[in-house]
Enzyme design. Structure first.
Site, PDB file in Angstrom:
ATOM      1  N   THR A  14      -4.020   3.450   1.481  1.00  0.00           N
ATOM      2  CA  THR A  14      -4.484   2.742   0.274  1.00  0.00           C
ATOM      3  C   THR A  14      -3.281   2.303  -0.562  1.00  0.00           C
ATOM      4  O   THR A  14      -2.424   3.112  -0.906  1.00  0.00           O
ATOM      5  CB  THR A  14      -5.382   3.658  -0.587  1.00  0.00           C
ATOM      6  OG1 THR A  14      -6.328   4.300   0.261  1.00  0.00           O
ATOM      7  CG2 THR A  14      -6.087   2.869  -1.676  1.00  0.00           C
ATOM      8  N   LYS A  59      -5.733  -3.488  -7.441  1.00  0.00           N
ATOM      9  CA  LYS A  59      -4.625  -4.150  -6.743  1.00  0.00           C
ATOM     10  C   LYS A  59      -3.542  -4.635  -7.710  1.00  0.00           C
ATOM     11  O   LYS A  59      -2.347  -4.508  -7.442  1.00  0.00           O
ATOM     12  CB  LYS A  59      -5.151  -5.320  -5.907  1.00  0.00           C
ATOM     13  CG  LYS A  59      -6.039  -4.845  -4.760  1.00  0.00           C
ATOM     14  CD  LYS A  59      -6.439  -5.952  -3.835  1.00  0.00           C
ATOM     15  CE  LYS A  59      -7.581  -5.520  -2.918  1.00  0.00           C
ATOM     16  NZ  LYS A  59      -7.297  -4.316  -2.121  1.00  0.00           N
ATOM     17  N   ASP A  77      -0.429  -3.513  -1.425  1.00  0.00           N
ATOM     18  CA  ASP A  77       0.034  -3.781  -2.795  1.00  0.00           C
ATOM     19  C   ASP A  77       1.530  -3.510  -2.907  1.00  0.00           C
ATOM     20  O   ASP A  77       2.267  -4.251  -3.570  1.00  0.00           O
ATOM     21  CB  ASP A  77      -0.734  -2.897  -3.795  1.00  0.00           C
ATOM     22  CG  ASP A  77      -2.228  -3.190  -3.764  1.00  0.00           C
ATOM     23  OD1 ASP A  77      -2.587  -4.354  -3.516  1.00  0.00           O
ATOM     24  OD2 ASP A  77      -3.024  -2.258  -3.963  1.00  0.00           O
ATOM     25  N   ASN A  82      -3.520 -10.457   4.634  1.00  0.00           N
ATOM     26  CA  ASN A  82      -3.437  -9.642   5.846  1.00  0.00           C
ATOM     27  C   ASN A  82      -4.210 -10.399   6.939  1.00  0.00           C
ATOM     28  O   ASN A  82      -4.705 -11.502   6.711  1.00  0.00           O
ATOM     29  CB  ASN A  82      -3.935  -8.206   5.615  1.00  0.00           C
ATOM     30  CG  ASN A  82      -5.408  -8.138   5.242  1.00  0.00           C
ATOM     31  OD1 ASN A  82      -6.160  -9.078   5.488  1.00  0.00           O
ATOM     32  ND2 ASN A  82      -5.826  -7.034   4.646  1.00  0.00           N
ATOM     33  N   ALA A 102      -2.781  -3.526 -10.877  1.00  0.00           N
ATOM     34  CA  ALA A 102      -2.023  -2.418 -11.472  1.00  0.00           C
ATOM     35  C   ALA A 102      -1.155  -1.728 -10.425  1.00  0.00           C
ATOM     36  O   ALA A 102      -0.017  -1.326 -10.706  1.00  0.00           O
ATOM     37  CB  ALA A 102      -2.978  -1.434 -12.127  1.00  0.00           C
ATOM     38  N   THR A 129       0.675  -9.870   6.497  1.00  0.00           N
ATOM     39  CA  THR A 129       0.970  -8.450   6.692  1.00  0.00           C
ATOM     40  C   THR A 129       0.119  -7.927   7.848  1.00  0.00           C
ATOM     41  O   THR A 129      -1.073  -8.241   7.952  1.00  0.00           O
ATOM     42  CB  THR A 129       0.684  -7.650   5.406  1.00  0.00           C
ATOM     43  OG1 THR A 129      -0.661  -7.898   4.978  1.00  0.00           O
ATOM     44  CG2 THR A 129       1.629  -8.046   4.287  1.00  0.00           C
ATOM     45  N   ASP A 165       2.250  -3.046  12.368  1.00  0.00           N
ATOM     46  CA  ASP A 165       3.050  -4.021  13.134  1.00  0.00           C
ATOM     47  C   ASP A 165       3.980  -4.849  12.253  1.00  0.00           C
ATOM     48  O   ASP A 165       4.600  -5.817  12.728  1.00  0.00           O
ATOM     49  CB  ASP A 165       2.139  -4.961  13.939  1.00  0.00           C
ATOM     50  CG  ASP A 165       1.412  -4.206  15.047  1.00  0.00           C
ATOM     51  OD1 ASP A 165       2.004  -3.257  15.603  1.00  0.00           O
ATOM     52  OD2 ASP A 165       0.247  -4.542  15.328  1.00  0.00           O
TER      53      ASP A 165
END
Ligand code: RIB
Length: 314
Positions: free
Chosen positions: A256, A45, A260, A187, A47, A227, A231
């Site tokens: 994926t 996450k 980030d 999230n 990097a 987040t 939506d």
């Protein structure tokens, strides 16, 4: 060492080699299935957020840890390729972190083996605190030890920095840090853990969500940005004022790293002095583009792509 010309951010966090497998089904207990391909891709996450910020045109530094191994070398090369100022602790006794990622039905399941990420301490980071001193925004996640994250937050707060904490993966946090943050960016699942509000995972309306966000604001947080994947994102500030930026409809290849990307784009916008609402619009657009390509870092958009998308896509 970086020179301070324009705004810049420092990301403090994890760096992993992602072992990515696409699977048509999730195997049952005791079941073996045949897959088709495995990819080794740069991730983690921390990097990922550094790479996204750099691609979005921001001078970016990354503080983290790797093992003295082949994956560690490859990760260093990736950071170099993206012109990121790296402040890496190399740990000969540890392995570079890895993440086993299963992609299925446009979503992912991830198991992380932290390796060196799990051993980084404030003493390692303190040696590199000049990167924090020179930054405008400090961006952190929770794939390195919580004690280390807390010490970084205390130092950065003392130095007057804007701190964004992406609480991923979720774990309960010491409440003393909330007032020190510029914003917290969970999230929905992470918010449910932090606020003790499992109901927000069941109910899709915003009433329960806003109540959980309010709980966090009442702990002294000045801002919370949640987040919501497709939506978009919702925000609440200390006065309880909220706004919602709707998501963009995209052809999804791989989600994926989308979170980030959102965090990096938010941090970049804040470093440039944009309002929280402008920053959220930019972050929703950038992360929408991120899901259209395969791989976490590979999917991070360039600044020109986001500008074009915001001008022409509705
Ligand atoms: O957020 C996605 C990242 O989570 C992956 O790159 C993986 O390394 C895990 O850290």
């Amino acid at each position: 060492m970086i020179g301070k010309q324009g705004p810049n951010i420092v990301v403090i966090g994890s760096i992993n080699m992602d072992i990515v497998i696409e699977t048509p089904v999730i195997p049952e207990k005791g079941e073996t299935i045949l897959g088709s391909e495995m990819k080794l891709l740069p991730g983690g996450k921390g990097a990922n957020q550094a790479v996204a910020a750099s691609r979005l045109g921001m001078e970016t530094s990354f503080i983290g840890a790797i093992g003295k191994d082949r994956f560690g070398e490859q990760m260093q090369q990736e950071l170099n390729r993206h012109s990121i100022n790296q402040a890496l602790t190399v740990m000969p006794e540890e392995k570079t972190g890895i993440a086993s990622i299963w992609i299925h039905d446009q979503d992912n399941r991830i198991v992380v083996i932290p390796g060196a990420n799990g051993k980084i301490t404030w003493s390692d980071i303190e040696l590199r605190k000049s990167y924090i001193d020179r930054s405008d925004v400090v961006l952190l996640q929770l794939e390195i030890p919580l004690d280390t994250v807390v010490e970084c937050i205390k130092y950065a707060h003392g130095a007057g920095k804007k701190i964004i904490l992406n609480p991923a993966p979720a774990q309960s946090l010491p409440e003393e840090i909330y007032p020190m943050l510029y914003s917290l960016t969970p999230n929905r699942q992470e918010l449910s853990v932090l606020a003790g509000a499992p109901e927000i995972l069941q109910e899709n309306d915003f009433t329960a969500l806003y109540a959980a966000m309010r709980k966090m604001i009442d702990k002294g947080l000045p801002s919370i940005m949640v987040t919501l994947g497709a939506d978009g994102a919702v925000h609440m500030n200390a006065s309880g004022h909220t706004f919602h930026i709707p998501g963009r409809k995209m052809d999804v290849t791989d989600t994926t790293g989308a979170g980030d990307c959102f965090n990096a784009a938010l941090a970049v916008s804040i470093a440039k002095g944009l309002s929280m609402e402008q920053a959220a619009e930019y972050a929703v657009a950038a992360s929408a583009l991120a899901v259209t390509k395969f791989g976490a870092q590979n999917g991070m958009p360039e600044v020109a792509e986001v500008t074009r998308f915001m001008e022409y896509a509705f």
